[in-house]
Design an enzyme around this catalytic site. Structure first.
Site, short mmCIF file in Angstrom:
data_model
loop_
_atom_site.label_atom_id
_atom_site.label_comp_id
_atom_site.label_asym_id
_atom_site.label_seq_id
_atom_site.Cartn_x
_atom_site.Cartn_y
_atom_site.Cartn_z
CG ASN A 13 -12.55 42.09 11.72
OD1 ASN A 13 -13.30 43.03 12.02
ND2 ASN A 13 -11.87 42.04 10.59
CE LYS A 15 -14.00 40.36 8.15
NZ LYS A 15 -13.74 39.58 6.94
CG HIS A 99 -9.13 43.31 7.38
ND1 HIS A 99 -9.80 43.02 6.22
CD2 HIS A 99 -9.31 42.25 8.20
CE1 HIS A 99 -10.38 41.83 6.36
NE2 HIS A 99 -10.10 41.34 7.54
CD GLU A 101 -13.10 42.45 4.79
OE1 GLU A 101 -13.45 43.10 5.78
OE2 GLU A 101 -13.24 41.21 4.71
CD GLU A 171 -7.47 38.29 8.57
OE1 GLU A 171 -8.20 37.67 9.36
OE2 GLU A 171 -7.81 39.34 8.02
N GLY A 177 -13.90 34.95 4.32
CA GLY A 177 -15.34 34.94 4.03
C GLY A 177 -15.74 34.00 2.92
CB SER A 217 -12.89 30.40 6.16
OG SER A 217 -13.42 31.26 5.16
P1 13P Z 1 -13.83 35.26 8.04
O1 13P Z 1 -13.50 34.51 9.33
O2 13P Z 1 -15.26 35.66 7.94
O3 13P Z 1 -13.31 34.52 6.86
O4 13P Z 1 -13.02 36.64 8.11
C1 13P Z 1 -11.68 36.62 8.41
C2 13P Z 1 -11.22 38.01 8.60
O5 13P Z 1 -11.13 38.77 7.64
C3 13P Z 1 -10.88 38.45 9.96
O6 13P Z 1 -10.23 39.68 9.95
#
Ligand code: 13P
Length: 256
Positions: A13, A15, A99, A101, A171, A177, A217
């Site tokens: 992803n 983002k 997601h 976010e 997640e 992150g 992560s």
């Molecule tokens: P990270 O791997 O950067 O922690 O992000 C995970 C994520 O949100 C994947 O959708």
């Protein structure tokens, strides 16, 4: 992971990262590492405007193109939105929905996420439904209730045949992150719980057939241990997917 019953999916992803002008180098780097071998479903979920050029750049290698969101509406007067039919026509195979976010910054509810999921399915794409608790919810001991409710509400109205075309991703928000990866035991525990919800809501056969990924992560150092858990069928990878070398290492960690 349990490749006997279900697909192993390693999905990046991106983002809102990388530029269209960087696609070619990324794809060339990944293709050089991948060769012709194929052992799991590899996916890159990119900003929608990069879907077509990424598909072109990846031609000849078995990596599917995905995106990170879809409209819950059919095509029409919805300024700024992208319809499932448009994504499908652009060669998109996977769509992330729900997601954290988007839940946090765009106020997406489980009901809206469910509508988006069904739009992706209607167009023959695979939705990757993301669920996960925040740190205060885990500290309060409510993480399983939270995740159960997210899964149940987003899947309302779906039948077992449609459910088998959905991928789930656990997640935990506190792991995204942050570098605070969930422990393999925590990831396994919640992925098993998600499968239990599918068993209750659908049936044992459906629950056994659906891939449940872990995200938060994940990186080349911790991927193998996470992916070796029996109910963790793959990964959804943010930061580490921005580097083709790291993404490839995670793909390698998924080799049976
Ligand atoms: P990270 O791997 O950067 O922690 O992000 C995970 C994520 O949100 C994947 O959708």
């Amino acid at each position: 992971m349990n490749p006997k019953y279900r697909k192993t999916v390693i999905a990046g992803n991106w983002k809102m990262n990388l530029l269209p002008s960087q696609l070619r180098d990324y794809a060339d780097g990944l293709k050089a590492l991948l060769g012709k071998e194929h052992w799991c479903e590899a996916v890159l979920c990119v900003p929608a405007l990069m879907a077509i050029p990424l598909g072109r750049a990846l031609r000849g290698c078995r990596v599917s193109v995905g995106v990170q969101d879809v409209s819950d509406r059919d095509m029409g007067a919805y300024t700024g939105e992208v319809a499932a039919a448009q994504l499908r026509d652009a060669g998109v195979k996977y769509v992330i929905v729900g997601h954290s976010e988007r839940r946090a910054y765009h106020g997406e509810t489980d009901e809206l996420i469910g509508r988006k999921l069904r739009k992706a399915l209607e167009e023959g794409m695979t939705p990757i439904l993301c669920v996960g608790e925040t740190l205060p919810q885990r500290s309060a001991g409510t993480e399983k209730d939270v995740v159960r409710a997210q899964v149940k509400t987003a899947l309302l109205g779906l039948d077992a045949a449609a459910m088998k075309k959905v991928v789930l991703a656990y997640e935990p928000v506190w792991a995204i992150g942050t570098g605070h990866t969930a422990s393999p035991a925590q990831a396994q525990d919640m992925c098993r719980e998600i499968r239990a919800v599918l068993r209750e809501r659908f049936d044992a056969r459906t629950a056994r057939a659906v891939s449940v990924l872990y995200g938060g992560s994940m990186n080349p150092r911790n991927a193998q241990e996470l992916l070796s858990q029996p109910d963790v069928d793959g990964g959804l990878i943010g930061g580490a997917s921005l580097d083709p070398g790291k993404f490839y290492q995670i793909l390698e960690a998924a080799k049976p």
